[in-house]
Motif scaffolding. Structure first.
Motif, PDB file in Angstrom:
ATOM      1  N   LEU A  67       0.831  -1.193   0.000  1.00  0.00           N
ATOM      2  CA  LEU A  67       0.000   0.000   0.000  1.00  0.00           C
ATOM      3  C   LEU A  67       0.870   1.249   0.000  1.00  0.00           C
ATOM      4  O   LEU A  67       1.934   1.285   0.614  1.00  0.00           O
ATOM      5  N   GLU A  68       0.395   2.276  -0.689  1.00  0.00           N
ATOM      6  CA  GLU A  68       1.093   3.550  -0.760  1.00  0.00           C
ATOM      7  C   GLU A  68       0.084   4.649  -0.443  1.00  0.00           C
ATOM      8  O   GLU A  68      -1.032   4.643  -0.955  1.00  0.00           O
ATOM      9  N   THR A  69       0.453   5.590   0.403  1.00  0.00           N
ATOM     10  CA  THR A  69      -0.422   6.717   0.737  1.00  0.00           C
ATOM     11  C   THR A  69       0.152   7.988   0.127  1.00  0.00           C
ATOM     12  O   THR A  69       1.315   8.319   0.347  1.00  0.00           O
ATOM     13  N   ILE A  70      -0.674   8.684  -0.653  1.00  0.00           N
ATOM     14  CA  ILE A  70      -0.233   9.914  -1.295  1.00  0.00           C
ATOM     15  C   ILE A  70      -1.187  11.045  -0.952  1.00  0.00           C
ATOM     16  O   ILE A  70      -2.346  10.808  -0.586  1.00  0.00           O
ATOM     17  N   LYS A  71      -0.704  12.259  -1.048  1.00  0.00           N
ATOM     18  CA  LYS A  71      -1.540  13.441  -0.840  1.00  0.00           C
ATOM     19  C   LYS A  71      -1.680  14.163  -2.170  1.00  0.00           C
ATOM     20  O   LYS A  71      -0.686  14.433  -2.843  1.00  0.00           O
ATOM     21  N   VAL A  72      -2.913  14.449  -2.551  1.00  0.00           N
ATOM     22  CA  VAL A  72      -3.160  15.181  -3.795  1.00  0.00           C
ATOM     23  C   VAL A  72      -4.026  16.387  -3.498  1.00  0.00           C
ATOM     24  O   VAL A  72      -4.898  16.348  -2.631  1.00  0.00           O
ATOM     25  N   LYS A  73      -3.764  17.462  -4.220  1.00  0.00           N
ATOM     26  CA  LYS A  73      -4.566  18.673  -4.065  1.00  0.00           C
ATOM     27  C   LYS A  73      -5.797  18.587  -4.954  1.00  0.00           C
ATOM     28  O   LYS A  73      -5.782  17.967  -6.010  1.00  0.00           O
ATOM     29  N   LEU A  74      -6.866  19.213  -4.503  1.00  0.00           N
ATOM     30  CA  LEU A  74      -8.086  19.283  -5.295  1.00  0.00           C
ATOM     31  C   LEU A  74      -8.036  20.499  -6.212  1.00  0.00           C
ATOM     32  O   LEU A  74      -7.423  21.503  -5.857  1.00  0.00           O
ATOM     33  N   PRO A  75      -8.668  20.441  -7.373  1.00  0.00           N
ATOM     34  CA  PRO A  75      -9.440  19.323  -7.941  1.00  0.00           C
ATOM     35  C   PRO A  75      -8.528  18.190  -8.400  1.00  0.00           C
ATOM     36  O   PRO A  75      -7.361  18.417  -8.724  1.00  0.00           O
ATOM     37  N   ALA A  76      -9.065  16.970  -8.412  1.00  0.00           N
ATOM     38  CA  ALA A  76      -8.248  15.798  -8.735  1.00  0.00           C
ATOM     39  C   ALA A  76      -9.096  14.740  -9.438  1.00  0.00           C
ATOM     40  O   ALA A  76     -10.324  14.779  -9.410  1.00  0.00           O
ATOM     41  N   VAL A  77      -8.395  13.783 -10.040  1.00  0.00           N
ATOM     42  CA  VAL A  77      -9.031  12.631 -10.692  1.00  0.00           C
ATOM     43  C   VAL A  77      -8.644  11.378  -9.923  1.00  0.00           C
ATOM     44  O   VAL A  77      -7.461  11.161  -9.643  1.00  0.00           O
ATOM     45  N   LEU A  78      -9.640  10.557  -9.578  1.00  0.00           N
ATOM     46  CA  LEU A  78      -9.394   9.326  -8.829  1.00  0.00           C
ATOM     47  C   LEU A  78      -9.940   8.128  -9.603  1.00  0.00           C
ATOM     48  O   LEU A  78     -10.919   8.250 -10.336  1.00  0.00           O
ATOM     49  N   SER A  79      -9.282   6.984  -9.417  1.00  0.00           N
ATOM     50  CA  SER A  79      -9.846   5.733  -9.927  1.00  0.00           C
ATOM     51  C   SER A  79      -9.928   4.743  -8.771  1.00  0.00           C
ATOM     52  O   SER A  79      -9.066   4.724  -7.888  1.00  0.00           O
ATOM     53  N   THR A  80     -10.985   3.949  -8.777  1.00  0.00           N
ATOM     54  CA  THR A  80     -11.308   3.109  -7.625  1.00  0.00           C
ATOM     55  C   THR A  80     -10.834   1.677  -7.793  1.00  0.00           C
ATOM     56  O   THR A  80     -10.910   1.102  -8.874  1.00  0.00           O
ATOM     57  N   ASP A  81     -10.364   1.115  -6.681  1.00  0.00           N
ATOM     58  CA  ASP A  81      -9.998  -0.300  -6.653  1.00  0.00           C
ATOM     59  C   ASP A  81     -11.103  -1.080  -5.953  1.00  0.00           C
ATOM     60  O   ASP A  81     -12.006  -0.493  -5.323  1.00  0.00           O
ATOM     61  N   LEU A  82     -11.036  -2.400  -6.006  1.00  0.00           N
ATOM     62  CA  LEU A  82     -12.098  -3.243  -5.459  1.00  0.00           C
ATOM     63  C   LEU A  82     -12.292  -3.059  -3.960  1.00  0.00           C
ATOM     64  O   LEU A  82     -13.401  -3.156  -3.456  1.00  0.00           O
ATOM     65  N   ARG A  83     -11.212  -2.819  -3.222  1.00  0.00           N
ATOM     66  CA  ARG A  83     -11.303  -2.780  -1.768  1.00  0.00           C
ATOM     67  C   ARG A  83     -11.660  -1.408  -1.212  1.00  0.00           C
ATOM     68  O   ARG A  83     -11.608  -1.202  -0.013  1.00  0.00           O
TER      69      ARG A  83
END
Length: 262
Positions: free
Chosen positions: A176-192
């Protein structure tokens, strides 16, 4: 475009693709130009279902103020938009693409459409499934972020909002990797990321009254000319029956016969 302020709406765009249902056994057309879709059950792409669920949860936490579901394709795509509306989306946008053109619609086209809609709708976030189960391209989120020049967080398995940033836990090869992104942003979802809710009958009835706007790619200035030609679609080869090996010597002998070892 997408600049956040205390009085601005936090609008989330969610991609919703209509795909052959995951429980259906896919069959290749006799002419091998694609797969059989006529008379086959279709449903909302499972990864996009997770994206809708996450957007609804953001609204329940008073983070998002409006959820807009977007689908590209023929009229039947309104079925998956209604599913998204029944799950909690506020309104839908149907980008009308005729059947004959939809077959060649590619992630780059969808990415351009989402980018244009994000500008028009002044979106604060775009959430899409990491991939569609029909073509498994896994490209739309990345290209949409590139067109918008927004930060991206793909394969999200946990999303937390802190002030104007998002803390996203994402699945990578090593864990697992934790990142910080500023908004506005684009996300893609994983199964979990979450477990999508079932749409209740009252919400299904309410969804019938929710608004679905119709647009064409040309209305957004997007050219959907085909860039990739599919030469042939084939079923995977039938797996050969296995054999029982009594001992290691037999295993080595069989591997040598097959040319796997010298």
């Amino acid at each position: 475009m997408g600049v956040l302020g205390p009085k601005m709406a936090f609008r989330v765009l969610v991609g919703c693709k209509r795909v052959i249902d995951y429980a259906v056994k896919v069959r290749v057309k006799p002419d091998k130009t694609g797969v059989v879709t006529d008379g086959v059950k279709h449903s909302l792409n499972p990864f996009d279902e997770i994206a809708i669920e996450e957007a609804v949860r953001l609204k329940e936490k008073k983070i998002a103020t409006e959820i807009v579901a977007v689908s590209c394709g023929p009229p039947k795509c309104q079925e998956v938009l209604r599913t998204a509306l029944a799950m909690g989306a506020d309104r839908g946008i149907h980008i009308e693409v005729p059947d004959e053109e939809y077959a060649s619609l590619q992630p780059i086209h969808v990415s351009k459409i989402l980018a244009k809609l994000a500008a028009q709708e002044e979106a604060s976030m775009i959430i899409v499934g990491k991939q569609a189960i029909d073509d498994d391209c896994n490209q739309t989120a990345q290209m949409t972020a590139a067109f918008l020049d927004w930060p991206q967080a793909t394969f999200a398995s946990k999303i937390e909002k802190t002030n104007g940033d998002l803390l996203v836990t994402r699945e990578v090869d090593g864990g697992l990797e934790t990142i910080k992104v500023k908004l506005p942003a684009v996300l893609s979802t994983d199964l979990r990321l979450n477990e999508p809710r079932y749409a209740t009958l009252p919400n299904i009835m309410k969804a019938k009254k929710k608004k679905i706007d119709k647009k064409k790619p040309a209305d957004l200035g997007v050219d959907i000319t085909q860039h990739v030609e599919v030469l042939k679609v084939e079923e995977p080869p039938v797996r050969q029956a296995g054999v029982i090996i009594e001992n290691a010597e037999q295993l080595v002998s069989k591997l040598r016969e097959a040319g796997h070892i010298q």
